[in-house]
Design an enzyme around this catalytic site. Structure first.
Site, short mmCIF file in Angstrom:
data_model
loop_
_atom_site.label_atom_id
_atom_site.label_comp_id
_atom_site.label_asym_id
_atom_site.label_seq_id
_atom_site.Cartn_x
_atom_site.Cartn_y
_atom_site.Cartn_z
N HIS A 1 47.72 54.93 91.29
CA HIS A 1 46.87 53.80 91.67
C HIS A 1 46.14 53.16 90.50
O HIS A 1 45.20 52.42 90.68
CB HIS A 1 45.91 54.19 92.79
CG HIS A 1 46.64 54.78 93.95
ND1 HIS A 1 47.60 54.07 94.63
CD2 HIS A 1 46.60 56.00 94.51
CE1 HIS A 1 48.11 54.85 95.57
NE2 HIS A 1 47.53 56.01 95.51
N GLU B 1 46.07 52.70 108.52
CA GLU B 1 46.99 51.55 108.44
C GLU B 1 48.42 52.04 108.58
O GLU B 1 48.74 53.16 108.21
CB GLU B 1 46.88 50.86 107.06
CG GLU B 1 45.68 49.98 106.86
CD GLU B 1 45.63 49.38 105.46
OE1 GLU B 1 46.54 49.65 104.65
OE2 GLU B 1 44.67 48.65 105.18
N LYS C 1 35.87 48.15 103.10
CA LYS C 1 37.26 47.86 103.44
C LYS C 1 37.40 47.45 104.91
O LYS C 1 38.14 46.52 105.22
CB LYS C 1 38.15 49.06 103.14
CG LYS C 1 38.00 49.62 101.73
CD LYS C 1 38.22 48.58 100.64
CE LYS C 1 37.48 48.96 99.37
NZ LYS C 1 37.41 47.91 98.37
N ARG D 1 34.72 41.77 91.50
CA ARG D 1 34.38 41.87 90.07
C ARG D 1 35.43 41.16 89.23
O ARG D 1 36.46 40.75 89.73
CB ARG D 1 34.38 43.36 89.67
CG ARG D 1 35.76 43.97 89.91
CD ARG D 1 36.00 45.25 89.17
NE ARG D 1 37.40 45.63 89.23
CZ ARG D 1 37.99 46.26 90.23
NH1 ARG D 1 37.29 46.61 91.29
NH2 ARG D 1 39.27 46.55 90.19
C1 MV4 Z 1 49.07 50.67 100.90
C2 MV4 Z 1 50.41 50.80 100.53
C3 MV4 Z 1 51.36 50.77 101.53
N1 MV4 Z 1 50.98 50.60 102.83
N2 MV4 Z 1 48.74 50.50 102.19
C4 MV4 Z 1 47.11 51.66 96.69
C5 MV4 Z 1 45.75 51.43 96.15
C6 MV4 Z 1 45.05 50.53 97.10
N3 MV4 Z 1 44.67 49.33 96.42
C7 MV4 Z 1 46.02 50.27 98.21
N4 MV4 Z 1 47.26 50.89 97.87
C8 MV4 Z 1 48.34 50.85 98.70
N5 MV4 Z 1 48.07 50.68 100.00
C9 MV4 Z 1 49.69 50.46 103.12
N6 MV4 Z 1 49.33 50.29 104.38
C10 MV4 Z 1 50.70 50.95 99.17
C11 MV4 Z 1 49.66 50.98 98.27
C12 MV4 Z 1 50.00 51.09 96.89
C13 MV4 Z 1 50.65 52.23 96.35
C14 MV4 Z 1 50.98 53.34 97.13
C15 MV4 Z 1 51.62 54.43 96.58
C16 MV4 Z 1 51.94 54.44 95.22
C17 MV4 Z 1 51.63 53.37 94.43
C18 MV4 Z 1 50.97 52.26 94.99
C19 MV4 Z 1 50.66 51.18 94.18
C20 MV4 Z 1 50.03 50.09 94.72
C21 MV4 Z 1 49.70 50.04 96.07
#
Ligand code: MV4
Length: 514
Positions: free
Chosen positions: A235, A200, A116, A292
């Site tokens: 997630h 972040e 990442k 992937r």
């Molecule tokens: C975040 C975010 C908000 N702000 N990063 C979730 C899994 C991974 N792929 C990255 N994700 C997120 N990163 C920052 N800086 C919001 C998500 C996020 C999420 C967060 C809480 C609940 C559900 C979510 C669904 C998709 C992404």
């Protein structure tokens, strides 16, 4: 072209890859654990080899067994699917040594873009916007406090080796920083063997939109539009769409160009996905790259009229991309629901077991990518996804209408499924409007939770009376819905939703659908 491909996976994605092989005239070789002896992917493949006991650590995750089966059966390539070893250079690397083509990116590209922080650095170098925060792992609690203050709360701590939300912690105030770091870091250490964390700025209500890219081994690379993936639980994506309801041609081109630039900078080949967060002002920030084939690839396939899995195989065999960016057009709208053997009424507890009857939807605009059949016992050792139901329409409204219709046709008896949850989501005003964001489903379920509690509080006599009333209303509903087609409506406009009724009927003993 390859003569024989080993499919290093199980379930619906193994079936999907076997189908692509068959269409290309390639022999497919399945591998299976003890509990998967009679699985659909084993039945559909040309050959199948056992690779050990049920736990994936003893079978689908053992590199030597996968390579051993490929060598023994004379395969010239391995398709890893998603999950298991798909993003692990520990499979991709020995494949090259054994002269077996790994259908995916090179192990080096996987490492460059799979880490990442390394991917964030690449994005920064080529001028693709990332969420503000650190570009290198955090070294000390002192550094943590400093960056957090500078970034401004709320912040989110993420695992360098992570992705998919594991080892992720949102921190709203400085006093919680140290304990959140310790928690998240030990979670990441346990999950990935790497406890390093970065930080972040936490965006409050962004959308999660990803771009599908496809590159050949001769320097050609295209983007295949976006997927809206904001509807997630813990997630795990639950519903995906193409196109995103908020997309414009300009934003798509900007995100597509950014995604291709990033993939090119990492010398990426084959199919990959670049994830972005998009805020209310349509600013987009690079999040991470998935190296992937993804679960949700069918919505892109349907809207672009491309077969991504066949293209993956052709690219791995050294072919040139048979089209260019200007040939990529999007037509209509596709929605995917991930159907799970799980119980939404009981905290989404997995519900493996024997599928006693199975009736699947078909008809206009419907595709079902599943990995099960009637009489099959869904094992409890793996992810309990039964398959993916995908609906296409000439526009979003038609796709949603077809999805609602198909969900009613879907029946899996003997196990619990999340099918009725989708019927509720597709009846929700915000979902219909496309006003979703990353925490949307959590908020939706939080409301549903309280409503459900209210209906189940009371004495046994109260419950019996409620249930009798529920049956009466349900019978009325089924008659009235036969008279008039059910229209999209917010659940709050109906006195009692079908989902609530059916869950009560279920409590009475299996009158409702499985
Ligand atoms: C975040 C975010 C908000 N702000 N990063 C979730 C899994 C991974 N792929 C990255 N994700 C997120 N990163 C920052 N800086 C919001 C998500 C996020 C999420 C967060 C809480 C609940 C559900 C979510 C669904 C998709 C992404």
């Amino acid at each position: 072209m390859f003569a024989r491909v080993l499919v290093a996976n199980r379930g619906e994605i193994a079936v999907r890859i076997i189908r692509a092989c068959r269409e290309l005239g390639i022999r497919s070789v399945a591998v299976y654990s003890d509990v998967d002896r009679a699985a659909l992917h084993v039945r559909l493949a040309d050959e199948a080899y056992p690779i050990g006991e049920a736990p994936s650590r003893a079978s689908y995750l053992v590199v030597e067994k996968i390579i051993g089966a490929a060598r023994y059966s004379g395969c010239d390539a391995i398709h890893p699917g998603y999950g298991f070893l798909a993003e692990n250079p520990a499979l991709a690397r020995p494949c090259a040594k054994a002269n077996i083509k790994f259908i995916g990116p090179s192990p080096e590209a996987m490492e460059r873009l799979g880490s990442k922080t390394a991917a964030r650095l690449i994005a920064k170098e080529i001028g693709v916007l990332t969420v503000p925060g650190t570009l290198a792992p955090i070294e000390s609690t002192q550094e943590l406090a400093e960056v957090a203050r500078k970034t401004g709360f709320p912040i989110v701590l993420k695992a360098v080796a992570g992705g998919g939300g594991k080892g992720m912690r949102v921190v709203t105030k400085e006093s919680d920083l140290d304990s959140a770091w310790r928690d998240a870091s030990s979670e990441a250490q346990n999950a990935f063997g790497d406890g390093r964390m970065y930080l972040e700025k936490y965006l409050e209500k962004p959308r999660h939109i990803e771009i599908q890219v496809l590159g050949d081994e001769h320097g050609n690379m295209v983007y295949l539009g976006e997927r809206e993936c904001s509807v997630q639980r813990r997630h795990q994506k639950v519903i995906e769409e193409c196109p995103s309801p908020v997309m414009t041609a300009e934003l798509r081109a900007a995100m597509g160009v950014a995604a291709v630039k990033l993939a090119r900078a990492g010398k990426y080949t084959n199919a990959g996905t670049v994830e972005f967060l998009v805020d209310a002002d349509r600013n987009f920030y690079f999040l991470e790259m998935n190296t992937r084939l993804q679960v949700e690839h069918p919505v892109t396939e349907i809207v672009t009229s491309l077969d991504i899995v066949k293209l993956q195989i052709r690219i791995a065999a050294g072919e040139t991309l048979p089209f260019t960016q200007k040939d990529v057009t999007l037509r209509g709208h596709a929605i995917e629901c991930r159907i799970y053997a799980e119980d939404p009424d009981n905290n989404f507890f997995p519900s493996p077991g024997k599928i006693t009857n199975y009736a699947t939807p078909s008809g206009p605009g419907i595709r079902l990518d599943d990995g099960v059949y009637e009489g099959w016992t869904v094992p409890n050792e793996y992810d309990p996804m039964l398959g993916k139901l995908i609906a296409w329409g000439s526009d979003r409204a038609e796709a949603m209408g077809r999805m609602r219709r198909a969900l009613r046709e879907y029946q899996a008896g003997g196990i619990k499924t999340n099918v009725r949850l989708f019927e509720r989501i597709l009846a929700n005003r915000d979902f219909i409007n496309g006003s979703v964001y990353t925490r949307w489903l959590d908020d939706f379920l939080a409301h549903a939770g309280t409503a459900l509690q209210l209906t189940t509080v009371g004495t046994a006599a109260d419950l019996a009376r409620d249930n009798a009333a529920a049956i009466a209303i349900a019978m009325w509903h089924s008659r009235s819905s036969a008279r008039q087609p059910s229209v999209a409506s917010d659940e709050t406009t109906q006195p009692v939703s079908r989902w609530k009724l059916e869950s009560r009927l279920d409590q009475l003993g299996g009158i409702g659908r499985g």
